[in-house]
Scaffold this active site. Structure first.
Site, short mmCIF file in Angstrom:
data_model
loop_
_atom_site.label_atom_id
_atom_site.label_comp_id
_atom_site.label_asym_id
_atom_site.label_seq_id
_atom_site.Cartn_x
_atom_site.Cartn_y
_atom_site.Cartn_z
N ASP A 1 0.73 -1.31 -0.09
CA ASP A 1 0.12 -0.06 -0.15
C ASP A 1 1.12 1.10 0.01
O ASP A 1 2.31 0.98 -0.17
CB ASP A 1 -1.13 -0.14 1.19
CG ASP A 1 -0.25 0.19 2.46
OD1 ASP A 1 0.82 0.24 2.65
OD2 ASP A 1 -1.28 0.60 3.40
N CYS B 1 3.16 -3.20 4.17
CA CYS B 1 2.23 -1.80 4.51
C CYS B 1 2.98 -1.20 5.40
O CYS B 1 4.17 -1.30 5.71
CB CYS B 1 0.79 -2.23 4.91
SG CYS B 1 0.79 -3.01 6.43
N THR C 1 2.92 -0.88 8.90
CA THR C 1 3.39 -1.73 9.92
C THR C 1 3.79 -3.30 9.47
O THR C 1 4.46 -4.05 10.09
CB THR C 1 2.53 -1.83 11.03
OG1 THR C 1 1.28 -2.17 10.42
CG2 THR C 1 2.23 -0.43 11.75
N HIS D 1 9.86 -23.46 9.16
CA HIS D 1 8.73 -24.40 10.07
C HIS D 1 7.32 -23.96 9.71
O HIS D 1 6.56 -24.93 9.43
CB HIS D 1 8.79 -23.58 11.34
CG HIS D 1 10.16 -24.40 12.12
ND1 HIS D 1 10.30 -24.33 13.62
CD2 HIS D 1 11.06 -25.00 11.70
CE1 HIS D 1 11.39 -24.69 13.93
NE2 HIS D 1 11.86 -25.25 13.04
N HIS E 1 6.56 -30.21 10.91
CA HIS E 1 6.28 -28.85 10.37
C HIS E 1 5.28 -28.97 9.53
O HIS E 1 4.24 -28.27 9.29
CB HIS E 1 7.28 -28.23 10.11
CG HIS E 1 8.37 -28.02 11.22
ND1 HIS E 1 8.37 -27.37 12.28
CD2 HIS E 1 9.69 -28.47 11.13
CE1 HIS E 1 9.24 -27.51 13.13
NE2 HIS E 1 10.21 -28.23 12.39
C1 RB5 Z 1 -1.91 3.23 6.12
O1 RB5 Z 1 -1.65 4.52 7.04
C2 RB5 Z 1 -1.32 2.22 7.34
O2 RB5 Z 1 -2.45 2.08 8.15
C3 RB5 Z 1 -1.27 0.84 6.68
O3 RB5 Z 1 -0.21 0.91 5.77
C4 RB5 Z 1 -0.77 -0.42 7.77
O4 RB5 Z 1 0.13 0.14 8.55
C5 RB5 Z 1 -1.80 -1.01 8.49
O5 RB5 Z 1 -1.76 -1.89 9.01
#
Ligand code: RB5
Length: 145
Positions: free
Chosen positions: A7, A64, A66, A97, A132
């Site tokens: 994203d 993304c 996080t 695993h 596994h």
């Molecule tokens: C986008 O702002 C953010 O929420 C997305 O990239 C991600 O971190 C969501 O888990």
């Protein structure tokens, strides 16, 4: 062939990963996004997961902000085993695993040099099978409950 997608929160790191794959001569397909306009991460998980499930790609890299949202979304696809990795040991275990077919990264969490090491470790590791494989099978049995 490796499917790569992100994203907007993972866009910058995706660029670094793509350059890294290119430098190593590893074939990849970039499923976007192609700029930092705000998008919804489940929509970005979908094309990479579909490509892994239909065999176009043997595995995928999803990014993304996080790595959390995109891994949650990816793991809703039947047959996907997406592992969010922020360290090299987890990347190795994710393949050895868990036989993860997607690795997820946090573009706002993990620096590009560490992320490249995580990707290399994951790609170079081999699923160990045996006990596994039984455990992985049990994951997918949950999908049919
Ligand atoms: C986008 O702002 C953010 O929420 C997305 O990239 C991600 O971190 C969501 O888990």
């Amino acid at each position: 062939m490796i499917g790569v997608g992100s994203d907007h929160g993972g866009f910058e790191l995706k660029g670094h990963i793509i350059e890294h794959l290119k430098s190593k001569g590893i074939e990849f397909k970039d499923f976007g996004v192609y700029n930092e306009d705000s998008v919804d991460y489940p929509d970005c998980a979908k094309p990479v997961c579909s490509a892994v499930l239909n065999g176009e790609c043997e595995c995928g890299i999803l990014i993304c902000g996080t790595g959390i949202g995109i891994s949650m979304a990816a793991n809703k696809f039947k047959g996907i085993r997406a592992a969010l990795c922020g360290d090299v040991f987890s990347a190795k275990m994710a393949k050895e695993h868990n036989n993860a077919n997607i690795i997820c990264l946090g573009g706002r969490v993990t620096g590009s040099e560490l992320a490249k090491m995580i990707v290399d470790t994951y790609l170079e590791a081999t699923f160990q099978g045996g006990r596994h494989a039984e455990r992985v099978k049990k994951i997918h049995e949950i999908e049919n409950m």
